[in-house]
Design an enzyme around this catalytic site. Structure first.
Site, PDB file in Angstrom:
ATOM      1  N   HIS A 174      -8.813  -4.346   2.061  1.00  8.38           N
ATOM      2  CA  HIS A 174      -9.014  -2.959   2.476  1.00  8.38           C
ATOM      3  C   HIS A 174      -9.960  -2.209   1.557  1.00  8.38           C
ATOM      4  CE1 HIS A 174      -4.952  -2.890   4.862  1.00  8.38           C
ATOM      5  NE2 HIS A 174      -5.915  -3.576   5.484  1.00  8.38           N
ATOM      6  N   CYS A 228     -27.171   7.462  -5.204  1.00  7.33           N
ATOM      7  CA  CYS A 228     -26.831   6.026  -5.298  1.00  7.33           C
ATOM      8  C   CYS A 228     -27.592   5.445  -6.493  1.00  7.33           C
ATOM      9  CB  CYS A 228     -27.265   5.323  -4.008  1.00  7.33           C
ATOM     10  SG  CYS A 228     -27.257   3.523  -4.128  1.00  7.33           S
ATOM     11  N   ARG A 280      -7.460  10.084  -5.713  1.00  5.06           N
ATOM     12  CA  ARG A 280      -6.763   8.798  -5.907  1.00  5.06           C
ATOM     13  C   ARG A 280      -7.531   7.887  -6.855  1.00  5.06           C
ATOM     14  NH1 ARG A 280      -6.030   6.544  -0.265  1.00  5.06           N
ATOM     15  NH2 ARG A 280      -4.870   4.901  -1.323  1.00  5.06           N
TER      16      ARG A 280
HETATM   17  C1  BV8 Z   1      -8.717  -3.289  12.433  1.00  4.81           C
HETATM   18  C2  BV8 Z   1      -7.119   2.572   3.629  1.00  4.81           C
HETATM   19  C3  BV8 Z   1     -10.081  -4.558  13.974  1.00  4.81           C
HETATM   20  C4  BV8 Z   1      -7.250   2.519   2.216  1.00  4.81           C
HETATM   21  C5  BV8 Z   1      -5.674   1.379   5.049  1.00  4.81           C
HETATM   22  C6  BV8 Z   1      -3.208  -4.967  16.085  1.00  4.81           C
HETATM   23  C7  BV8 Z   1      -4.210  -5.826  15.637  1.00  4.81           C
HETATM   24  C8  BV8 Z   1      -5.302  -5.326  14.935  1.00  4.81           C
HETATM   25  C9  BV8 Z   1      -5.397  -3.955  14.674  1.00  4.81           C
HETATM   26  C10 BV8 Z   1      -4.414  -3.098  15.112  1.00  4.81           C
HETATM   27  C11 BV8 Z   1      -3.324  -3.601  15.809  1.00  4.81           C
HETATM   28  N1  BV8 Z   1      -2.516  -2.555  16.110  1.00  4.81           N
HETATM   29  C12 BV8 Z   1      -3.079  -1.410  15.607  1.00  4.81           C
HETATM   30  C13 BV8 Z   1      -4.222  -1.699  14.994  1.00  4.81           C
HETATM   31  C14 BV8 Z   1      -5.129  -0.735  14.355  1.00  4.81           C
HETATM   32  C15 BV8 Z   1      -4.793  -0.457  12.891  1.00  4.81           C
HETATM   33  C16 BV8 Z   1      -3.329  -0.509  12.589  1.00  4.81           C
HETATM   34  O1  BV8 Z   1      -2.828  -1.510  12.120  1.00  4.81           O
HETATM   35  N2  BV8 Z   1      -2.635   0.607  12.813  1.00  4.81           N
HETATM   36  C17 BV8 Z   1      -1.230   0.662  12.484  1.00  4.81           C
HETATM   37  C18 BV8 Z   1      -0.899   2.026  11.878  1.00  4.81           C
HETATM   38  C19 BV8 Z   1      -0.451   0.379  13.750  1.00  4.81           C
HETATM   39  N3  BV8 Z   1      -5.496  -1.382  12.041  1.00  4.81           N
HETATM   40  C20 BV8 Z   1      -6.770  -1.121  11.701  1.00  4.81           C
HETATM   41  O2  BV8 Z   1      -7.396  -0.169  12.111  1.00  4.81           O
HETATM   42  C21 BV8 Z   1      -7.423  -2.128  10.770  1.00  4.81           C
HETATM   43  N4  BV8 Z   1      -8.674  -2.541  11.346  1.00  4.81           N
HETATM   44  O3  BV8 Z   1      -7.718  -3.592  13.040  1.00  4.81           O
HETATM   45  O4  BV8 Z   1      -9.991  -3.693  12.822  1.00  4.81           O
HETATM   46  C22 BV8 Z   1      -9.812  -5.969  13.559  1.00  4.81           C
HETATM   47  C23 BV8 Z   1      -8.608  -6.577  13.889  1.00  4.81           C
HETATM   48  C24 BV8 Z   1      -8.387  -7.903  13.512  1.00  4.81           C
HETATM   49  C25 BV8 Z   1      -9.344  -8.591  12.786  1.00  4.81           C
HETATM   50  C26 BV8 Z   1     -10.517  -7.962  12.447  1.00  4.81           C
HETATM   51  C27 BV8 Z   1     -10.757  -6.649  12.831  1.00  4.81           C
HETATM   52  C28 BV8 Z   1      -7.746  -1.491   9.430  1.00  4.81           C
HETATM   53  C29 BV8 Z   1      -6.496  -1.310   8.647  1.00  4.81           C
HETATM   54  C30 BV8 Z   1      -6.822  -0.784   7.237  1.00  4.81           C
HETATM   55  C31 BV8 Z   1      -6.547   0.664   7.194  1.00  4.81           C
HETATM   56  N5  BV8 Z   1      -6.681   1.168   5.843  1.00  4.81           N
HETATM   57  N6  BV8 Z   1      -5.842   1.993   3.934  1.00  4.81           N
HETATM   58  C32 BV8 Z   1      -6.455   3.563   1.569  1.00  4.81           C
HETATM   59  O5  BV8 Z   1      -6.606   4.750   1.882  1.00  4.81           O
HETATM   60  O6  BV8 Z   1      -5.669   3.136   0.754  1.00  4.81           O
HETATM   61  S1  BV8 Z   1      -4.136   0.860   5.447  1.00  4.81           S
HETATM   62  C33 BV8 Z   1      -3.022   1.378   4.293  1.00  4.81           C
HETATM   63  O7  BV8 Z   1      -1.780   0.851   4.726  1.00  4.81           O
HETATM   64  C34 BV8 Z   1      -3.191   0.820   2.903  1.00  4.81           C
HETATM   65  O8  BV8 Z   1      -4.279  -0.055   2.758  1.00  4.81           O
HETATM   66  C35 BV8 Z   1      -1.896   0.069   2.676  1.00  4.81           C
HETATM   67  O9  BV8 Z   1      -2.027  -0.977   1.832  1.00  4.81           O
HETATM   68  C36 BV8 Z   1      -1.636  -0.366   4.044  1.00  4.81           C
HETATM   69  C37 BV8 Z   1      -0.329  -0.953   4.377  1.00  4.81           C
HETATM   70  O10 BV8 Z   1       0.652  -0.165   3.822  1.00  4.81           O
HETATM   71  P1  BV8 Z   1       1.599  -0.838   2.724  1.00  4.81           P
HETATM   72  O11 BV8 Z   1       0.745  -1.415   1.658  1.00  4.81           O
HETATM   73  O12 BV8 Z   1       2.536  -1.748   3.399  1.00  4.81           O
HETATM   74  O13 BV8 Z   1       2.291   0.434   2.140  1.00  4.81           O
HETATM   75  P2  BV8 Z   1       3.560   1.196   2.765  1.00  4.81           P
HETATM   76  O14 BV8 Z   1       3.728   2.471   2.017  1.00  4.81           O
HETATM   77  O15 BV8 Z   1       3.442   1.217   4.245  1.00  4.81           O
HETATM   78  O16 BV8 Z   1       4.795   0.239   2.415  1.00  4.81           O
HETATM   79  C38 BV8 Z   1       5.153   0.023   1.064  1.00  4.81           C
HETATM   80  C39 BV8 Z   1       6.244  -1.011   1.054  1.00  4.81           C
HETATM   81  O17 BV8 Z   1       6.601  -1.274  -0.301  1.00  4.81           O
HETATM   82  C40 BV8 Z   1       7.513  -0.540   1.742  1.00  4.81           C
HETATM   83  O18 BV8 Z   1       8.012  -1.601   2.557  1.00  4.81           O
HETATM   84  C41 BV8 Z   1       8.468  -0.243   0.601  1.00  4.81           C
HETATM   85  O19 BV8 Z   1       9.818  -0.562   0.933  1.00  4.81           O
HETATM   86  C42 BV8 Z   1       7.989  -1.198  -0.455  1.00  4.81           C
HETATM   87  N7  BV8 Z   1       8.242  -0.732  -1.827  1.00  4.81           N
HETATM   88  C43 BV8 Z   1       8.238   0.542  -2.305  1.00  4.81           C
HETATM   89  N8  BV8 Z   1       8.508   0.515  -3.627  1.00  4.81           N
HETATM   90  C44 BV8 Z   1       8.680  -0.778  -3.974  1.00  4.81           C
HETATM   91  C45 BV8 Z   1       8.499  -1.578  -2.836  1.00  4.81           C
HETATM   92  N9  BV8 Z   1       8.622  -2.917  -2.867  1.00  4.81           N
HETATM   93  C46 BV8 Z   1       8.918  -3.484  -4.050  1.00  4.81           C
HETATM   94  N10 BV8 Z   1       9.107  -2.782  -5.193  1.00  4.81           N
HETATM   95  C47 BV8 Z   1       8.991  -1.436  -5.191  1.00  4.81           C
HETATM   96  N11 BV8 Z   1       9.190  -0.756  -6.336  1.00  4.81           N
END
Ligand code: BV8
Length: 246
Positions: free
Chosen positions: A127, A154, A73
């Site tokens: 992120h 590093c 990537r």
């Molecule tokens: C954490 C790595 C503690 C980088 C990523 C509740 C509260 C807190 C945490 C949680 C919670 N419930 C669950 C959790 C845990 C978890 C979580 O959220 N799990 C989910 C699956 C339920 N979260 C974590 O673990 C986070 N850490 O919580 O620590 C904490 C809590 C609070 C405060 C401090 C600490 C860590 C999350 C980060 C994970 N890493 N990525 C990489 O590999 O890239 S996340 C990954 O998903 C990417 O970063 C990405 O950006 C992110 C979100 O996805 P989207 O960007 O939305 O992308 P997606 O494909 O899903 O959607 C695209 C959208 O675009 C769609 O809607 C589509 O319709 C639209 N689209 C498409 N084409 C177009 C368009 N729109 C316009 N024009 C277009 N042409």
């Protein structure tokens, strides 16, 4: 403030009244630049189980798989270009303070550098970033455009201890305090190109509403968070973002 003509659509009013704007972007803003999203059909996660590539446990279990996933990537994003949505946000970022005296902050979940290459100045990568590495020996974050699979030394401490500077699931997103402070000081929260699937990013719109901000969603389709927005505009980012900004 300029006198607002009474028939301006509500968001034109909000834009004119808003001094500080926080914009959350997700993978959808980079989709038209050719960078895979995560959850759209054929997205990144369909090719890989999250548990296999984007968690600390995955890295401990199979570091080569994870390093190859991010090497691929990191190389891919360097062949992509910003699209009109990135360029429009960069214009807003540069011109808004002159027009209105307010500030714009782009909080991105994305780990590509298209906001910066599009000319945006105030970008916060919650992120992490593909083009940084993170040394687990000396905690430095050197700029990195090459691969990590061969465990290069590093550039700071020479240890072969570099990992992607990416926030994996279960890890704490970067600069959350700054993000919450910016939302608390803003009048308008805009979400662009995100499914609202990942927290704490997906919870920011609720924080904004609780603080009385106006909230606007620009996305290709309704997201998991659409119900929390005052307004949702649907369409490709390269069209609806410039239309909103300009
Ligand atoms: C954490 C790595 C503690 C980088 C990523 C509740 C509260 C807190 C945490 C949680 C919670 N419930 C669950 C959790 C845990 C978890 C979580 O959220 N799990 C989910 C699956 C339920 N979260 C974590 O673990 C986070 N850490 O919580 O620590 C904490 C809590 C609070 C405060 C401090 C600490 C860590 C999350 C980060 C994970 N890493 N990525 C990489 O590999 O890239 S996340 C990954 O998903 C990417 O970063 C990405 O950006 C992110 C979100 O996805 P989207 O960007 O939305 O992308 P997606 O494909 O899903 O959607 C695209 C959208 O675009 C769609 O809607 C589509 O319709 C639209 N689209 C498409 N084409 C177009 C368009 N729109 C316009 N024009 C277009 N042409």
């Amino acid at each position: 403030m300029a006198l607002l003509t009474p028939f301006l659509p509500c968001f034109m009013v909000a834009m004119k009244r808003s001094r500080n704007i926080v914009i959350l972007t997700g993978a959808g803003i980079s989709a038209e630049s050719g960078i895979d999203t995560f959850r759209s059909a054929g997205g990144l996660w369909e090719q890989h189980r999250v548990e296999d590539v984007a968690t600390p446990e995955a890295f401990a279990r199979d570091p080569d798989l994870v390093l190859r996933f991010y090497d691929m990537r990191r190389e891919a994003i360097q062949t992509k270009e910003p699209n009109p949505a990135h360029l429009a946000l960069a214009r807003l970022d540069r011109e808004w303070p002159k027009r209105d005296g307010g500030q714009v902050l782009i909080v991105t979940q994305n780990v590509d550098d298209l906001h910066e290459r599009g000319g945006a100045l105030n970008v916060l990568h919650m992120h992490g970033e593909h083009l940084n590495a993170w040394c687990l020996a000396c905690d430095s974050r050197p700029r990195w455009t090459g691969t990590l699979i061969d465990r290069p030394p590093c550039p700071v401490c020479s240890e072969p201890a570099l990992r992607p500077d990416i926030v994996w699931f279960g890890e704490v997103p970067y600069r959350m305090d700054e993000i919450y402070e910016a939302v608390a000081a803003a009048d308008l929260f805009v979400s662009i190109g995100t499914s609202g699937a990942v927290y704490p990013a997906a919870g920011l719109v609720r924080t904004a509403r609780e603080l009385g901000l106006q909230t606007l969603e620009l996305n290709l389709e309704r997201s998991q968070g659409s119900a929390w927005f005052d307004e949702t505009r649907l369409g490709p980012a390269s069209e609806i973002v410039p239309a909103w900004v300009d």
